[in-house]
Design a protein around this motif. Structure first.
Motif, PDB file in Angstrom:
ATOM      1  N   ASP A 141       2.778 -13.116  -8.239  1.00 16.88           N
ATOM      2  CA  ASP A 141       2.259 -14.430  -7.907  1.00 16.88           C
ATOM      3  C   ASP A 141       1.688 -15.071  -9.167  1.00 16.88           C
ATOM      4  O   ASP A 141       1.788 -14.518 -10.267  1.00 16.88           O
ATOM      5  N   THR A 142       1.091 -16.242  -9.037  1.00 14.44           N
ATOM      6  CA  THR A 142       0.612 -16.970 -10.201  1.00 14.44           C
ATOM      7  C   THR A 142      -0.513 -16.250 -10.932  1.00 14.44           C
ATOM      8  O   THR A 142      -0.779 -16.517 -12.100  1.00 14.44           O
ATOM      9  N   ASP A 143      -1.180 -15.307 -10.240  1.00 15.26           N
ATOM     10  CA  ASP A 143      -2.248 -14.532 -10.866  1.00 15.26           C
ATOM     11  C   ASP A 143      -1.747 -13.225 -11.466  1.00 15.26           C
ATOM     12  O   ASP A 143      -2.530 -12.434 -11.977  1.00 15.26           O
ATOM     13  N   GLY A 144      -0.443 -12.988 -11.376  1.00 20.74           N
ATOM     14  CA  GLY A 144       0.124 -11.773 -11.931  1.00 20.74           C
ATOM     15  C   GLY A 144       0.129 -10.589 -10.986  1.00 20.74           C
ATOM     16  O   GLY A 144       0.552  -9.498 -11.363  1.00 20.74           O
ATOM     17  N   ALA A 145      -0.335 -10.768  -9.750  1.00 20.54           N
ATOM     18  CA  ALA A 145      -0.356  -9.678  -8.778  1.00 20.54           C
ATOM     19  C   ALA A 145       0.998  -9.590  -8.071  1.00 20.54           C
ATOM     20  O   ALA A 145       1.653 -10.602  -7.824  1.00 20.54           O
ATOM     21  N   TRP A 146       1.398  -8.381  -7.725  1.00 22.83           N
ATOM     22  CA  TRP A 146       2.662  -8.184  -7.034  1.00 22.83           C
ATOM     23  C   TRP A 146       2.539  -8.563  -5.554  1.00 22.83           C
ATOM     24  O   TRP A 146       1.504  -8.351  -4.931  1.00 22.83           O
ATOM     25  N   GLN A 147       3.615  -9.106  -5.029  1.00 23.43           N
ATOM     26  CA  GLN A 147       3.688  -9.444  -3.616  1.00 23.43           C
ATOM     27  C   GLN A 147       5.109  -9.218  -3.112  1.00 23.43           C
ATOM     28  O   GLN A 147       6.060  -9.172  -3.899  1.00 23.43           O
ATOM     29  N   LEU A 148       5.257  -9.064  -1.811  1.00 20.81           N
ATOM     30  CA  LEU A 148       6.583  -8.955  -1.208  1.00 20.81           C
ATOM     31  C   LEU A 148       7.245 -10.327  -1.275  1.00 20.81           C
ATOM     32  O   LEU A 148       6.745 -11.291  -0.708  1.00 20.81           O
ATOM     33  N   ALA A 174       0.821  -1.208   0.000  1.00 26.87           N
ATOM     34  CA  ALA A 174       0.000   0.000   0.000  1.00 26.87           C
ATOM     35  C   ALA A 174       0.855   1.259   0.000  1.00 26.87           C
ATOM     36  O   ALA A 174       0.525   2.256  -0.657  1.00 26.87           O
ATOM     37  N   TYR A 175       1.970   1.234   0.723  1.00 28.24           N
ATOM     38  CA  TYR A 175       2.854   2.401   0.770  1.00 28.24           C
ATOM     39  C   TYR A 175       3.391   2.727  -0.613  1.00 28.24           C
ATOM     40  O   TYR A 175       3.416   3.894  -1.030  1.00 28.24           O
ATOM     41  N   LEU A 176       3.829   1.705  -1.358  1.00 24.05           N
ATOM     42  CA  LEU A 176       4.380   1.935  -2.694  1.00 24.05           C
ATOM     43  C   LEU A 176       3.306   2.405  -3.662  1.00 24.05           C
ATOM     44  O   LEU A 176       3.555   3.231  -4.540  1.00 24.05           O
ATOM     45  N   GLU A 177       2.104   1.876  -3.528  1.00 23.43           N
ATOM     46  CA  GLU A 177       1.023   2.293  -4.415  1.00 23.43           C
ATOM     47  C   GLU A 177       0.571   3.719  -4.114  1.00 23.43           C
ATOM     48  O   GLU A 177       0.171   4.456  -5.014  1.00 23.43           O
ATOM     49  N   ALA A 178       0.634   4.115  -2.855  1.00 26.57           N
ATOM     50  CA  ALA A 178       0.110   5.421  -2.458  1.00 26.57           C
ATOM     51  C   ALA A 178       1.121   6.549  -2.633  1.00 26.57           C
ATOM     52  O   ALA A 178       0.745   7.724  -2.576  1.00 26.57           O
ATOM     53  N   HIS A 179       2.392   6.213  -2.840  1.00 25.51           N
ATOM     54  CA  HIS A 179       3.416   7.264  -2.932  1.00 25.51           C
ATOM     55  C   HIS A 179       3.139   8.199  -4.101  1.00 25.51           C
ATOM     56  O   HIS A 179       2.939   7.758  -5.234  1.00 25.51           O
ATOM     57  N   VAL A 180       3.122   9.497  -3.815  1.00 28.45           N
ATOM     58  CA  VAL A 180       2.946  10.522  -4.844  1.00 28.45           C
ATOM     59  C   VAL A 180       4.262  11.286  -4.936  1.00 28.45           C
ATOM     60  O   VAL A 180       4.648  11.990  -3.984  1.00 28.45           O
ATOM     61  N   PRO A 181       4.986  11.167  -6.048  1.00 32.56           N
ATOM     62  CA  PRO A 181       6.302  11.804  -6.138  1.00 32.56           C
ATOM     63  C   PRO A 181       6.210  13.318  -6.219  1.00 32.56           C
ATOM     64  O   PRO A 181       5.210  13.881  -6.690  1.00 32.56           O
ATOM     65  N   ALA A 182       7.244  13.978  -5.732  1.00 32.54           N
ATOM     66  CA  ALA A 182       7.339  15.422  -5.892  1.00 32.54           C
ATOM     67  C   ALA A 182       7.505  15.750  -7.372  1.00 32.54           C
ATOM     68  O   ALA A 182       7.907  14.905  -8.177  1.00 32.54           O
ATOM     69  N   GLU A 183       7.174  16.969  -7.743  1.00 37.44           N
ATOM     70  CA  GLU A 183       7.262  17.379  -9.144  1.00 37.44           C
ATOM     71  C   GLU A 183       8.673  17.139  -9.685  1.00 37.44           C
ATOM     72  O   GLU A 183       9.670  17.512  -9.061  1.00 37.44           O
ATOM     73  N   GLY A 184       8.734  16.475 -10.823  1.00 41.30           N
ATOM     74  CA  GLY A 184      10.020  16.202 -11.454  1.00 41.30           C
ATOM     75  C   GLY A 184      10.701  14.940 -10.974  1.00 41.30           C
ATOM     76  O   GLY A 184      11.760  14.574 -11.493  1.00 41.30           O
ATOM     77  N   GLN A 185      10.124  14.261  -9.987  1.00 38.29           N
ATOM     78  CA  GLN A 185      10.722  13.037  -9.466  1.00 38.29           C
ATOM     79  C   GLN A 185      10.110  11.826 -10.162  1.00 38.29           C
ATOM     80  O   GLN A 185       8.893  11.637 -10.134  1.00 38.29           O
ATOM     81  N   PRO A 186      10.919  10.983 -10.822  1.00 40.79           N
ATOM     82  CA  PRO A 186      10.368   9.818 -11.518  1.00 40.79           C
ATOM     83  C   PRO A 186       9.909   8.749 -10.542  1.00 40.79           C
ATOM     84  O   PRO A 186      10.556   8.498  -9.528  1.00 40.79           O
ATOM     85  N   TYR A 187       8.777   8.125 -10.857  1.00 39.00           N
ATOM     86  CA  TYR A 187       8.258   7.051  -9.998  1.00 39.00           C
ATOM     87  C   TYR A 187       7.147   6.312 -10.718  1.00 39.00           C
ATOM     88  O   TYR A 187       6.353   6.918 -11.456  1.00 39.00           O
ATOM     89  N   LEU A 188       7.084   5.003 -10.511  1.00 37.09           N
ATOM     90  CA  LEU A 188       5.964   4.178 -10.948  1.00 37.09           C
ATOM     91  C   LEU A 188       5.587   3.239  -9.807  1.00 37.09           C
ATOM     92  O   LEU A 188       6.455   2.534  -9.272  1.00 37.09           O
ATOM     93  N   PRO A 189       4.316   3.179  -9.396  1.00 38.11           N
ATOM     94  CA  PRO A 189       3.901   2.196  -8.398  1.00 38.11           C
ATOM     95  C   PRO A 189       3.913   0.805  -9.025  1.00 38.11           C
ATOM     96  O   PRO A 189       3.929   0.670 -10.256  1.00 38.11           O
ATOM     97  N   PRO A 190       3.885  -0.246  -8.219  1.00 37.08           N
ATOM     98  CA  PRO A 190       3.910  -1.603  -8.779  1.00 37.08           C
ATOM     99  C   PRO A 190       2.831  -1.857  -9.825  1.00 37.08           C
ATOM    100  O   PRO A 190       3.092  -2.503 -10.846  1.00 37.08           O
ATOM    101  N   SER A 191       1.624  -1.339  -9.606  1.00 40.90           N
ATOM    102  CA  SER A 191       0.536  -1.601 -10.540  1.00 40.90           C
ATOM    103  C   SER A 191       0.762  -0.975 -11.909  1.00 40.90           C
ATOM    104  O   SER A 191       0.094  -1.345 -12.877  1.00 40.90           O
ATOM    105  N   ALA A 192       1.697  -0.026 -12.019  1.00 38.89           N
ATOM    106  CA  ALA A 192       1.952   0.649 -13.284  1.00 38.89           C
ATOM    107  C   ALA A 192       3.192   0.136 -13.997  1.00 38.89           C
ATOM    108  O   ALA A 192       3.522   0.622 -15.076  1.00 38.89           O
TER     109      ALA A 192
END
Length: 269
Positions: free
Chosen positions: A82-89, A35-53
Motif C-alpha cells: 500500500d502507499t505506506d509500504g505495508a503488504w496487503q492482499l 497472518a498465515y504467511l507471517e506465522a509459517h515456520v518452514p521445515a528444516e531445509g525448506q526455503p521461505y520468507l514471510p512478507p515482512s522479510a
C-alpha cells in the motif's frame, strides 16, 4: 537506484559472498489476511520468507502453497504494497469468495490453484519447485501459448545442467477448473483465466508491455552469480532461499527486472 548499499549491475563478478535474509520494509503487525504467511515456520531445509522479510525493492509478491494436504494446500496469495509500504492482499476471486463475503468473512487468500505432480513416463513432470524466485524478464507469453497455458509468467531459474526452467504461473482451460485446489499440473501453477488476467495486469497492464514499460520494472536483487544477459544464455550460481548475494567489493548483486517475487512453499512437511 535506491537499493541498500552500492548496487552492482555489471556482468557477473567471479566471487560473491552469500548473506542471509533481506531487510523488512514494513515493521507493523501483519494484517489479518497475511497472518498465515507471517506465522509459517518452514521445515528444516525448506526455503521461505514471510512478507515482512522480503527485500524492499519488491512491490508485488505471489505466494503459492504447493502442499499435498492440509488447510493451506494448493492456495495462492497475490500481494502488493500500500502507499505506506505495508503488504496487503491485492486480489481475490470474487466468485469463489462470494458466499463468504456475504457472511462478512474477509478473504484469507486469493484463490485455489493446481501445482505439480509426477506423471508416470514423463521425465519433466513433478512437484512445483519450492523457493524464492524472480520473474524471468526474458520471456513471457501473453494470451494462449502452449496448450492450456494462458498469460504465462515464468520463474527465473536455470537447472545445474543449464536448461531453463519451464515452470510458470498461468491460466488454464475451463475443463481444468474442477481440479483447482489439488495438485494436477506437470510443475506449473494453474489458475482460472480471469485470475491470471489480474496477475498479468500487475506486471503488464497493456497486455504486451514489457521491460521498462511495466509499472513494476526496476532494480531488484539478483539470485544468481553468473553474468547478466538479455538473451536466454544459461545462468548459474542460483540461490533459492531469498539470500542476498554480494560481490567481493561488498556491492549488492542486482539486475533490472520486474519488482514482483514468487514464493513457492509447502506446509505439510
Amino acid at each position: 537506484m535506491t537499493l541498500p548499499r552500492r548496487s552492482f549491475l555489471g556482468t557477473g563478478l567471479a566471487a560473491a559472498v552469500l548473506l542471509k535474509t533481506a531487510p523488512a520494509r514494513a515493521t507493523e503487525a501483519p494484517r489479518p489476511d497475511l497472518a498465515y504467511l507471517e506465522a509459517h515456520v518452514p521445515a528444516e531445509g525448506q526455503p521461505y520468507l514471510p512478507p515482512s522479510a522480503l527485500h524492499p525493492s519488491y512491490d508485488a509478491a505471489v505466494y503459492v502453497n504447493t502442499a499435498l494436504s492440509g488447510d493451506g494446500m494448493q492456495k495462492m496469495w497475490v500481494l502488493s504494497r500500500d502507499t505506506d509500504g505495508a503488504w496487503q492482499l491485492a486480489h481475490h476471486d470474487e466468485k469463489y469468495w462470494q458466499k463468504k463475503l456475504a457472511e462478512g468473512e474477509a478473504p484469507a487468500y486469493s484463490w485455489p490453484v493446481s501445482t505439480g505432480r509426477k506423471y508416470p513416463g514423463d521425465s519433466r513432470s513433478g512437484p512445483t519447485p519450492v523457493g524464492i524466485f524472480n520473474v524471468d524478464d526474458r520471456r513471457f507469453r501473453p494470451g494462449w501459448g502452449s496448450p492450456g497455458m494462458y498469460n504465462a509468467l515464468y520463474i527465473d531459474l536455470h537447472y545445474s545442467g543449464g536448461r531453463a526452467s519451464g515452470v510458470a504461473i498461468h491460466g488454464t482451460t475451463s475443463g481444468q477448473y474442477r481440479k483447482l485446489g489439488r495438485p494436477d499440473s506437470h510443475g506449473c501453477v494453474r489458475m482460472r483465466v480471469e485470475n491470471a488476467d489480474k496477475v498479468w495486469a500487475m506486471v503488464h497492464p497493456e497486455k504486451k508491455a514489457k521491460g521498462a514499460a511495466s509499472p513494476l520494472w526496476g532494480e531488484i536483487p539478483r539470485y544468481f552469480t553468473s553474468a547478466v544477459t538479455e538473451d536466454m544464455s544459461a545462468r548459474s550460481g542460483y540461490v533459492r532461499d531469498g539470500s542476498l548475494l554480494y560481490a567481493e567489493d561488498g556491492s549488492l548483486l542486482t539486475r533490472e527486472g520486474y519488482r514482483m517475487v514468487f514464493v513457492f512453499f509447502r506446509d505439510d512437511l
